[in-house]
Design an enzyme around this catalytic site. Structure first.
Site, PDB file in Angstrom:
ATOM      1  CG  HIS A 215       8.105  -6.943  10.036  1.00 17.93           C
ATOM      2  ND1 HIS A 215       8.228  -8.259   9.674  1.00 17.93           N
ATOM      3  CD2 HIS A 215       7.595  -6.048  10.279  1.00 17.93           C
ATOM      4  CE1 HIS A 215       6.194  -8.333  10.195  1.00 17.93           C
ATOM      5  NE2 HIS A 215       5.631  -6.897  10.277  1.00 17.93           N
ATOM      6  CB  SER A 219       5.891  -2.147  16.799  1.00 17.29           C
ATOM      7  OG  SER A 219       5.405  -2.174  15.535  1.00 17.29           O
ATOM      8  CE  LYS A 243      -4.171  -2.416  21.481  1.00 17.06           C
ATOM      9  NZ  LYS A 243      -3.713  -1.821  22.367  1.00 17.06           N
ATOM     10  CG  ASP A 244      -3.549  -4.206  13.801  1.00 18.15           C
ATOM     11  OD1 ASP A 244      -3.937  -3.164  15.092  1.00 18.15           O
ATOM     12  OD2 ASP A 244      -2.266  -4.294  13.121  1.00 18.15           O
ATOM     13  CD  GLU A 287     -12.101  16.524  -1.880  1.00 22.17           C
ATOM     14  OE1 GLU A 287     -12.985  15.015  -1.565  1.00 22.17           O
ATOM     15  OE2 GLU A 287     -12.842  17.522  -1.626  1.00 22.17           O
TER      16      GLU A 287
HETATM   17  C1  HEM Z   1      -0.442   3.954   2.651  1.00 23.73           C
HETATM   18  C2  HEM Z   1       0.263   4.514   4.182  1.00 23.73           C
HETATM   19  C3  HEM Z   1       0.329   3.673   4.835  1.00 23.73           C
HETATM   20  C4  HEM Z   1       0.426   2.365   5.103  1.00 23.73           C
HETATM   21  C5  HEM Z   1      -0.683   1.333   4.573  1.00 23.73           C
HETATM   22  C6  HEM Z   1       1.693   1.546   6.155  1.00 23.73           C
HETATM   23  C7  HEM Z   1       0.881   1.171   6.684  1.00 23.73           C
HETATM   24  C8  HEM Z   1       2.267   1.279   7.987  1.00 23.73           C
HETATM   25  C9  HEM Z   1       1.891  -0.014   9.161  1.00 23.73           C
HETATM   26  C10 HEM Z   1       1.111  -1.722   8.481  1.00 23.73           C
HETATM   27  C11 HEM Z   1       2.483   0.239  10.068  1.00 23.73           C
HETATM   28  C12 HEM Z   1       2.984  -1.061  11.381  1.00 23.73           C
HETATM   29  C13 HEM Z   1       1.370  -0.112  12.685  1.00 23.73           C
HETATM   30  C14 HEM Z   1       1.267   0.784  13.154  1.00 23.73           C
HETATM   31  O1  HEM Z   1       2.125   0.873  13.807  1.00 23.73           O
HETATM   32  O2  HEM Z   1       0.874   1.128  12.889  1.00 23.73           O
HETATM   33  C15 HEM Z   1       3.164   1.287  10.497  1.00 23.73           C
HETATM   34  C16 HEM Z   1       4.329   1.819  11.168  1.00 23.73           C
HETATM   35  C17 HEM Z   1       4.830   2.795  10.551  1.00 23.73           C
HETATM   36  N1  HEM Z   1       4.154   4.087   9.966  1.00 23.73           N
HETATM   37 FE1  HEM Z   1       3.221   3.751   8.506  1.00 23.73          FE
HETATM   38  N2  HEM Z   1       1.744   2.924   7.183  1.00 23.73           N
HETATM   39  C18 HEM Z   1       1.111   4.291   5.763  1.00 23.73           C
HETATM   40  C19 HEM Z   1       1.773   5.286   6.125  1.00 23.73           C
HETATM   41  C20 HEM Z   1       3.043   6.393   6.667  1.00 23.73           C
HETATM   42  C21 HEM Z   1       3.024   7.460   6.648  1.00 23.73           C
HETATM   43  C22 HEM Z   1       2.950   8.546   5.465  1.00 23.73           C
HETATM   44  C23 HEM Z   1       4.205   7.722   7.201  1.00 23.73           C
HETATM   45  C24 HEM Z   1       5.135   8.800   7.970  1.00 23.73           C
HETATM   46  C25 HEM Z   1       4.842  10.422   6.955  1.00 23.73           C
HETATM   47  C26 HEM Z   1       4.314   6.905   8.627  1.00 23.73           C
HETATM   48  C27 HEM Z   1       5.117   6.137   9.146  1.00 23.73           C
HETATM   49  C28 HEM Z   1       5.125   5.454  10.256  1.00 23.73           C
HETATM   50  C29 HEM Z   1       5.772   4.855  10.812  1.00 23.73           C
HETATM   51  C30 HEM Z   1       6.744   5.470  12.024  1.00 23.73           C
HETATM   52  C31 HEM Z   1       5.265   4.362  11.841  1.00 23.73           C
HETATM   53  C32 HEM Z   1       6.477   2.542  12.849  1.00 23.73           C
HETATM   54  C33 HEM Z   1       5.651   3.041  13.888  1.00 23.73           C
HETATM   55  C34 HEM Z   1       5.986   2.521  15.184  1.00 23.73           C
HETATM   56  O3  HEM Z   1       6.639   1.586  15.481  1.00 23.73           O
HETATM   57  O4  HEM Z   1       5.988   3.155  16.152  1.00 23.73           O
HETATM   58  N3  HEM Z   1       3.636   5.785   7.535  1.00 23.73           N
HETATM   59  N4  HEM Z   1       2.689   1.696   8.724  1.00 23.73           N
END
Ligand code: HEM
Length: 417
Positions: A215, A219, A243-244, A287
């Site tokens: 935030h 994004s 959408k989500d 797994e």
């Molecule tokens: C429990 C696991 C995770 C949850 C609940 C989570 C949750 C989220 C959420 C809600 C967003 C905003 C919506 C979206 O862009 O899809 C986000 C964005 C992002 N997440 Fe995660 N995430 C998780 C794991 C990860 C992992 C493992 C990575 C990378 C190794 C990661 C990298 C990113 C990045 C780079 C963004 C920004 C995307 C953008 O704005 O283009 N996330 N995450």
């Protein structure tokens, strides 16, 4: 969430409450958060992952009410859950399948980030927090798999924990600490149960930081071009929530398919045999989501080397923001990188197949090539392609790119003000 809140409490009670604990204004700011208007369905996986985390927490807590973490009772307590506890079979199948669904979603989420350059400035911390979450998820899933105390639980635990003995000087001490003794036994099961219960809450904390870090810059989006004006964004609610929500329902249908029709497809039948320390299974395989890393471990014909390569395969992700030399974020405008991206995906799939097969014959050679390619992707291809490649011209703004999809001059749907 940065800056000043635009929330104005409607009644005196809300005003009084929010002044002392601004939960209402924080929630309001969350709901109106400006989100790029061109996000595609790959941006719904963050929400899907949050849903997976909640499902695992809720089902896990109820399962723990009926499970017994003792080597003499763990296996039969799981059978008791399956047969005697009301809807125990459903809870267990949701939790076990949920682990796999969680990893499907996280792999899509990570690959989305790699394709659109979401790890690049100003989102490095967000990315690093993501990699930390991935590590925590892997540890949690590994320890969870030990709990049913089947054959694969026991031997998987033994093989993986024994790897730590390769660490110079302190290796044996670390293994004894993990085991809580001199073999995989009751103390091991106990500490794994305790940590498997604890870690998801640590993940919740890490996810909160992850979303906080999201935030601050907001994004990224499929063009990789930064938001330039209010015209480029829509409020999070109702556009993204809808959408989500739709994507989550589609994902739940796939989830339900596995739970109700193929609940054991992603597991190993041998784990329905009780753990026997005197009977080594013919093939010990983790797994499916660990298979590429397992292949990297076995590609190096030296124990310490294999452990370092396996750990390196994840650690290298931390450095991705600095290994990428390209000025342009999104692969949409990077014709050469885009092809290497898909080669990387194919390489990881090949590593998965290698990990699933015994290390014999040509699987060994394939595994070694695929491992070398995995590291070459990060250490050679990404830095070099960024320097050599001539990216396609970027749109001046997100709005321009959206309107380019409407050549007849009809404007793209605009949000109601
Ligand atoms: C429990 C696991 C995770 C949850 C609940 C989570 C949750 C989220 C959420 C809600 C967003 C905003 C919506 C979206 O862009 O899809 C986000 C964005 C992002 N997440 Fe995660 N995430 C998780 C794991 C990860 C992992 C493992 C990575 C990378 C190794 C990661 C990298 C990113 C990045 C780079 C963004 C920004 C995307 C953008 O704005 O283009 N996330 N995450």
């Amino acid at each position: 969430m940065s800056g000043h809140s635009t929330y104005e409490p409607k009644n005196p009670l809300a005003k009084w409450f929010d002044k002392q604990l601004p939960i209402l204004s924080m929630s309001y700011d969350f709901m109106v958060f400006p989100t790029p208007k061109n996000l595609n369905y790959l941006w719904t996986f963050g929400g899907i992952l949050s849903m997976c985390l909640v499902i695992q927490l809720v089902t896990g807590i109820v399962l723990a009410m009926h499970y017994t973490p003792h080597v003499d009772m763990a296996f039969s307590s799981v059978e008791h859950i399956m047969r005697d506890v009301n809807y125990g079979w459903l809870l267990r199948y949701i939790h076990a399948t949920g682990g796999s669904m969680f990893f499907i979603a996280v792999f899509v989420h990570i690959l989305r980030g790699m394709y659109y350059g979401s790890y690049k400035a100003p989102r490095e911390i967000l990315w690093i927090l993501g990699v930390i979450i991935l590590l925590l998820m892997m540890m949690t899933a590994f320890m969870g798999y030990v709990l049913p105390w089947g054959q694969m639980s026991f031997w998987g635990a033994k093989v993986i924990t024994s790897l730590f003995s390769a660490i110079p000087f302190v290796g044996d001490w670390v293994v004894t600490l993990l085991w809580g003794g001199f073999s995989v036994d009751n103390p091991t099961l106990n500490r794994f149960f305790s940590l498997h219960y604890l870690m998801p809450f640590v993940i919740v904390g890490a996810v909160a930081l992850h979303i906080w870090a999201l935030h601050i810059p907001g994004s990224n989006n499929p063009t990789g071009v930064s938001v330039k004006s209010g015209q480029d964004t829509v409020p999070f609610h109702p556009y993204i929530t809808m959408k989500d929500g739709f994507a989550a329902i589609v994902f739940l249908v796939l989830f339900a398919f596995f739970v109700f029709y193929k609940p054991n497809y992603l597991g190993h039948s041998i784990n329905y045999e009780i753990a026997d320390p005197l009977k080594t299974p013919e093939h010990i395989v983790p797994e499916w989501y660990f298979l590429p890393f397992y292949a990297i471990l076995r590609a190096i014909p030296d124990k310490l080397g294999g452990v370092l390569a396996m750990a390196g395969a994840i650690v290298i992700l931390f450095f991705l923001p600095w290994l990428d030399t390209s000025r342009v974020r999104s692969a949409k405008y990077r014709p050469i990188f885009r092809q290497f991206f898909w080669l990387f995906v194919i390489d990881v799939v090949i590593l998965g197949f290698v990990g699933a097969n015994p290390p014999e014959g040509w699987w060994i050679t394939v595994g070694q090539f695929a491992t070398a390619y995995y590291f070459a992707h990060f250490l050679l291809i990404i830095p070099l392609v960024g320097l050599i490649e001539n990216p396609k011209p970027l749109p001046a703004s997100i709005s321009e790119s959206v309107l380019a999809n409407h050549p007849k001059g009809e404007p793209a749907a605009q949000p109601a003000e």
